[in-house]
Design an enzyme around this catalytic site. Structure first.
Site, mmCIF file in Angstrom:
data_model
loop_
_atom_site.group_PDB
_atom_site.id
_atom_site.type_symbol
_atom_site.label_atom_id
_atom_site.label_comp_id
_atom_site.label_asym_id
_atom_site.label_seq_id
_atom_site.Cartn_x
_atom_site.Cartn_y
_atom_site.Cartn_z
ATOM 1 N N ASP A 293 -130.218 -43.089 -12.171
ATOM 2 C CA ASP A 293 -131.528 -43.595 -12.596
ATOM 3 C C ASP A 293 -132.661 -42.977 -11.788
ATOM 4 O O ASP A 293 -132.533 -42.808 -10.568
ATOM 5 C CB ASP A 293 -131.584 -45.118 -12.433
ATOM 6 C CG ASP A 293 -130.864 -45.849 -13.553
ATOM 7 O OD1 ASP A 293 -130.429 -45.184 -14.511
ATOM 8 O OD2 ASP A 293 -130.735 -47.090 -13.468
ATOM 9 N N TYR B 83 -122.177 -47.968 -4.609
ATOM 10 C CA TYR B 83 -123.615 -48.227 -4.538
ATOM 11 C C TYR B 83 -123.931 -49.322 -3.523
ATOM 12 O O TYR B 83 -123.112 -50.227 -3.300
ATOM 13 C CB TYR B 83 -124.146 -48.693 -5.900
ATOM 14 C CG TYR B 83 -124.008 -47.699 -7.014
ATOM 15 C CD1 TYR B 83 -125.005 -46.755 -7.259
ATOM 16 C CD2 TYR B 83 -122.895 -47.707 -7.859
ATOM 17 C CE1 TYR B 83 -124.896 -45.837 -8.292
ATOM 18 C CE2 TYR B 83 -122.780 -46.797 -8.901
ATOM 19 C CZ TYR B 83 -123.779 -45.869 -9.110
ATOM 20 O OH TYR B 83 -123.661 -44.976 -10.136
ATOM 21 N N ASP C 141 -135.030 -53.971 -13.347
ATOM 22 C CA ASP C 141 -135.321 -53.553 -11.985
ATOM 23 C C ASP C 141 -136.778 -53.885 -11.650
ATOM 24 O O ASP C 141 -137.473 -54.531 -12.433
ATOM 25 C CB ASP C 141 -135.021 -52.061 -11.778
ATOM 26 C CG ASP C 141 -135.841 -51.148 -12.681
ATOM 27 O OD1 ASP C 141 -136.876 -51.603 -13.219
ATOM 28 O OD2 ASP C 141 -135.452 -49.984 -12.859
ATOM 29 N N ARG D 108 -127.659 -52.457 -12.816
ATOM 30 C CA ARG D 108 -128.716 -53.375 -13.276
ATOM 31 C C ARG D 108 -128.138 -54.485 -14.151
ATOM 32 O O ARG D 108 -128.532 -55.649 -14.058
ATOM 33 C CB ARG D 108 -129.793 -52.600 -14.037
ATOM 34 C CG ARG D 108 -130.711 -51.774 -13.152
ATOM 35 C CD ARG D 108 -131.708 -50.989 -13.973
ATOM 36 N NE ARG D 108 -131.085 -49.898 -14.716
ATOM 37 C CZ ARG D 108 -131.496 -49.458 -15.907
ATOM 38 N NH1 ARG D 108 -132.505 -50.048 -16.512
ATOM 39 N NH2 ARG D 108 -130.887 -48.455 -16.489
#
Length: 297
Positions: free
Chosen positions: A38, A66, A80, A173
């Site tokens: 992203d 992550y 987000d 997300r």
């Protein structure tokens, strides 16, 4: 120049931006990335150069790790911190034990719905293009992904920081949205850093600023040095030509017992140590054969 560079992508750049930067600054035409990260996320983005671009499909399939921060109490249309607030829910301090209990539910295979703002295509159009234009988005198909590990790094309500190890194709997300929903509230992702992609980790990555000043040869991982989590198979020189031409090679043309690797991809070398590419072990009429999948010669 052929190989892989482990780039630390900064927030604010697309994966394609990074490719363009390297192509321009290193004056190399054949450059590709190994899966979209992203634009608002930072972290590990392996970049393939020259013949290394042939390895992109294999690197994409590997596990990702992550570090994510989520904030409870608000949700946004992009899931987000860059999107418009779509929901606000007064939320009391959530007990740490309850959070751990909910996180345990997300271990293993899970079904998740990707965000509306994502690169997934429906009817030939990327979802984020429709979302930005305010167009109606039909029901987004869910997908099965795997969460290998998820653990709390830090928690101070309303902020929760977690480390996630997951399969390719996982949307963090969406994971944040679903965790909050199971906790009876809403949340958005405020930070995302990819700390590992396959065998590439953030500790050994280099920034774009370092590209021009570092010894690139030292930071370029050669094609033959990339393990990819595959076993090695050695082929006899007498069978090399047949293998290159796409023929199936039986045990008679190999110096490695391939029986343990049926239905697996392997790295293939000839008996002089030359890397030939990625092969696939298949079974046919009770006998196992080596077939080329991607050639590098």
């Amino acid at each position: 120049m052929d190989g892989i560079i482990n780039i630390l992508k900064p927030s604010g750049m697309t994966s394609h931006d990074v490719v363009s930067f390297i192509r321009k600054n290193l004056n190399i035409k054949k450059v590709g990335h190994t899966g979209t990260l992203d634009p608002n996320a930072a972290g590990v983005l392996p970049i393939c150069i020259g013949k290394g671009t042939k390895l992109s499909q294999y690197i994409m399939q590997k596990q990702k790790k992550y570090r994510c921060e989520m904030i409870f109490g608000k949700s946004t249309d992009t899931l987000d911190s860059y999107g418009k607030v779509t929901d606000v829910k007064e939320t009391e301090d959530i007990e740490f034990d309850k959070i751990n209990s909910i996180l345990d539910k997300f271990h293993g295979e899970i079904e998740q719905v990707p965000p509306a703002y994502s690169a997934i295509k429906i009817d030939g159009v990327r979802l984020y293009e429709k979302a930005r234009k305010g167009q109606e988005i039909k029901e987004i198909p869910s997908r099965v992904v795997t969460i290998y590990n998820i653990e709390v790094v830090d928690y101070e309500f309303p902020r929760l920081m977690i480390d996630i190890t997951c399969s390719s194709g996982t949307y963090v997300r969406s994971l944040v949205r679903d965790i909050a929903e199971d906790l009876g509230t809403v949340a958005y992702m405020s930070l995302l850093i990819r700390t590992k992609s396959g065998e590439f980790d953030i500790e050994n990555s280099i920034t774009l600023e370092e590209i021009g000043s570092c010894d690139l040869e030292k930071n370029l991982i050669s094609i033959s040095d990339l393990n990819l989590g595959m076993d090695d198979v050695v082929i006899k020189s007498t069978a090399s030509v047949a293998y290159i031409n796409g023929c199936e090679v039986s045990y008679k043309g190999l110096l490695t017992d391939i029986n343990p690797y049926v239905n697996q991809k392997v790295r293939v070398f000839d008996d002089s140590g030359r890397f030939m590419g990625i092969g696939f072990i298949k079974n046919k009429d009770t006998e196992n054969f080596l077939k080329n999948d991607t050639l590098f010669i």
